[in-house]
Design a protein around this motif. Structure first.
Motif, PDB file in Angstrom:
ATOM      1  N   SER A 185       1.916  81.471 109.405  1.00  0.00           N
ATOM      2  CA  SER A 185       2.770  82.649 109.224  1.00  0.00           C
ATOM      3  C   SER A 185       2.595  83.697 110.319  1.00  0.00           C
ATOM      4  O   SER A 185       3.515  84.474 110.592  1.00  0.00           O
ATOM      5  CB  SER A 185       2.477  83.287 107.865  1.00  0.00           C
ATOM      6  OG  SER A 185       1.103  83.662 107.762  1.00  0.00           O
ATOM      7  N   LYS A 186       1.437  83.702 110.978  1.00  0.00           N
ATOM      8  CA  LYS A 186       1.186  84.722 112.000  1.00  0.00           C
ATOM      9  C   LYS A 186       2.026  84.509 113.256  1.00  0.00           C
ATOM     10  O   LYS A 186       2.029  85.374 114.144  1.00  0.00           O
ATOM     11  CB  LYS A 186      -0.291  84.758 112.353  1.00  0.00           C
ATOM     12  CG  LYS A 186      -1.164  85.274 111.209  1.00  0.00           C
ATOM     13  CD  LYS A 186      -2.633  85.343 111.600  1.00  0.00           C
ATOM     14  CE  LYS A 186      -3.487  85.867 110.446  1.00  0.00           C
ATOM     15  NZ  LYS A 186      -4.922  85.922 110.793  1.00  0.00           N
ATOM     16  N   GLN A 188       4.940  84.960 113.451  1.00  0.00           N
ATOM     17  CA  GLN A 188       5.946  86.026 113.438  1.00  0.00           C
ATOM     18  C   GLN A 188       5.614  87.139 114.427  1.00  0.00           C
ATOM     19  O   GLN A 188       6.499  87.891 114.852  1.00  0.00           O
ATOM     20  CB  GLN A 188       6.057  86.622 112.034  1.00  0.00           C
ATOM     21  CG  GLN A 188       4.806  87.312 111.524  1.00  0.00           C
ATOM     22  CD  GLN A 188       4.959  87.832 110.112  1.00  0.00           C
ATOM     23  OE1 GLN A 188       6.065  88.148 109.695  1.00  0.00           O
ATOM     24  NE2 GLN A 188       3.867  87.911 109.374  1.00  0.00           N
ATOM     25  N   PRO A 191       7.000  84.945 118.187  1.00  0.00           N
ATOM     26  CA  PRO A 191       7.641  83.624 118.111  1.00  0.00           C
ATOM     27  C   PRO A 191       8.228  83.219 119.459  1.00  0.00           C
ATOM     28  O   PRO A 191       8.620  84.069 120.263  1.00  0.00           O
ATOM     29  CB  PRO A 191       8.745  83.846 117.070  1.00  0.00           C
ATOM     30  CG  PRO A 191       9.066  85.297 117.174  1.00  0.00           C
ATOM     31  CD  PRO A 191       7.764  85.987 117.491  1.00  0.00           C
ATOM     32  N   TYR A 399       6.653  80.999 107.269  1.00  0.00           N
ATOM     33  CA  TYR A 399       7.172  82.020 108.187  1.00  0.00           C
ATOM     34  C   TYR A 399       8.597  82.336 107.758  1.00  0.00           C
ATOM     35  O   TYR A 399       9.496  81.512 107.904  1.00  0.00           O
ATOM     36  CB  TYR A 399       7.125  81.518 109.633  1.00  0.00           C
ATOM     37  CG  TYR A 399       7.843  82.375 110.644  1.00  0.00           C
ATOM     38  CD1 TYR A 399       7.919  83.768 110.513  1.00  0.00           C
ATOM     39  CD2 TYR A 399       8.453  81.807 111.754  1.00  0.00           C
ATOM     40  CE1 TYR A 399       8.573  84.552 111.443  1.00  0.00           C
ATOM     41  CE2 TYR A 399       9.103  82.576 112.705  1.00  0.00           C
ATOM     42  CZ  TYR A 399       9.170  83.951 112.543  1.00  0.00           C
ATOM     43  OH  TYR A 399       9.829  84.718 113.476  1.00  0.00           O
TER      44      TYR A 399
END
Length: 475
Positions: A185-186, A188, A191, A399
């Motif tokens: 998820s990090k 983000q 990207p 994400y």
């Protein structure tokens, strides 16, 4: 993490070799016969001298000129000798590789044996005598020269870097797979992204950046895209041919159930890959939200399947094994005119080649009846997919991004799972599928231009015909 280090291979392996070792190694070798570069009179060649001469004029004999034999470079060359069935090359006192005689003869790249323009084999492999043996081998500055027996001597040349790249007995430092950067998820925070302007540049550097993003991360955003289907289709075709399916070629749709698939509804979609019901699932998938009016929701979900698989493998190896071996049947049956199922009854969720994970294939909604499960594996397999789903839906893996008109996203459908939240209102989406082979071909051509490997760099100056070296490792 699945990062791979850069291959530490010398572009020109000309290491010093102990003099006494060299003398022992080369004992019994005779002097080299004259170099026959064009090989225009090979008795087994069915092509005319005039035709061959046209190839040779473009190929320049497909080998470099060697330095004088008395130079220091020549003294530091790899050593070579002929065994009963193999040619042995000593790169230094500790590194040796062997190449079968028939393998070397089959891979001759002279203009008689390999068409320099079409890059197709011309030598008749099945006319090579199984017991063929060179009459001489000689280490030249840039490669190995091999002379074969025939009514008129045939000479082959093999660049050192090419021999190293294609060594098999034993393998040497071969080019590693492209680095895959796993993410959760990090991602983000930063990207992978290119602009529409970059992607449309005529010199293709922007496309190379874009496809390199996809190759490393499994997806890439494209910003500042005109919010029209025409611009989006033009962007898609910068990669390659659009793959036509039961949904059409380039699709432009809303949630009206015009097609028998939940993508054409307002329902939430969990993380999945598309076309699991094809024997050959689509390679890339491009999305562009053109408009969303009179409603909310519809956030896009992306999950790195390779990242989730790495966690599963570490924490639950038995579950990983089951997902890597149990075939999962799938179907697409929403259209009365179509009923798709993959050949061989389906494929595992995690597909491997050479021990490496190469494809994630998961869509629980499209899964068919698990009728081929062994009775003793039923409960264990359901436990495995429950763990898989747990990691797919963890906050560390997901994400979420709210797309808006002007921002497209391309995902590698063999790696990154996608989904969406439920939404209200009218939402117009367009996009396309692109075949995995078209994508990989486009990336390979651009890498050849902008990031060539050592073999291509070494051989292009003298062996490039029709824009490509005959020694390219892909051939």
């Amino acid at each position: 993490m699945w990062r791979t280090s850069t291959c530490l291979r010398s572009n020109a392996p000309k290491r010093a070799v102990n003099r006494s070792s060299r003398a022992l190694f080369t004992k019994g070798l005779g002097s080299s016969p004259p170099n026959v570069r064009a090989c225009l009179s090979h008795p087994k060649c069915a092509h005319s001298t005039s035709t061959l001469s046209r190839w040779v004029s473009g190929a320049a004999a497909l080998r470099p000129q060697s330095n004088p034999e008395g130079s220091s470079a020549a003294r530091d060359l790899p050593v070579s000798r002929i065994d009963d069935r193999k040619v042995v090359i000593g790169w230094d006192t500790h590194t040796w590789t062997r190449y079968h005689h028939i393998w070397l003869r089959d891979h001759c790249r002279c203009s008689q044996c390999f068409h320099p323009v079409t890059k197709q084999r011309l030598v008749n492999t099945f006319e090579i005598p199984p017991e063929i043996k060179p009459v001489n081998v000689e280490s030249k500055t840039d490669g190995l020269e091999v002379t074969w027996p025939s009514s008129q001597p045939h000479t082959s040349f093999y660049p050192w870097s090419w021999l190293q790249e294609n060594s098999y007995d034993p393998p040497m430092h071969q080019t590693p797979p492209t680095e895959k950067i796993l993410w959760g998820s990090k991602i983000q925070q930063s990207p992978p992204t290119v602009t529409f302007e970059e992607a449309m540049l005529e010199d293709d550097r922007g496309v190379f950046k874009w496809l390199s993003n996809i190759d490393k991360f499994g997806f890439s955003f494209i910003t500042d895209v005109p919010p029209t289907p025409e611009a989006t289709e033009e962007l898609s075709r910068r990669i390659g041919f659009i793959r036509e399916t039961q949904y059409g070629t380039f699709w432009d749709f809303t949630s009206d159930l015009a097609k028998g698939d939940t993508a054409y509804t307002t329902l939430a979609l969990g993380a999945h890959t598309d076309t699991t019901y094809f024997t050959d699932p689509c390679g890339l998938q491009l999305f562009h939200l053109l408009s969303h009016t009179d409603g909310t929701g519809g956030a896009t979900l992306l999950v790195d399947g390779f990242y989730v698989a790495s966690i599963l493998k570490e924490l639950h190896p038995r579950a990983y094994e089951l997902l890597s071996t149990v075939p999962v049947p799938a179907h697409a049956a929403g259209e009365p005119s179509a009923l798709y199922t993959p050949s061989m009854g389906g494929s595992p969720v995690l597909k491997h080649e050479g021990g490496q994970l190469v494809q994630v294939r998961w869509n629980n909604d499209d899964r068919s009846v698990m009728r081929n499960l062994e009775p003793g594996l039923v409960e264990e397999w359901y436990d495995a997919i429950r763990l898989w789903q747990k990691f797919l839906t963890s906050s560390d893996s997901e994400y979420w991004v709210q797309l808006s008109p002007g921002t497209s996203v391309v995902v590698d459908n063999h790696r990154v799972l996608h989904g969406r939240s439920a939404f209200s209102g009218k939402r117009r989406m367009c996009g396309a599928y692109i075949g995995v082979d078209e994508y990989r071909s486009r990336l390979a051509v651009l890498a050849e231009r902008f990031a060539p490997d050592a073999v291509v760099r070494d051989t292009t100056p003298y062996a490039s015909v029709n824009g490509r070296s005959v020694w390219n490792p892909a051939l």
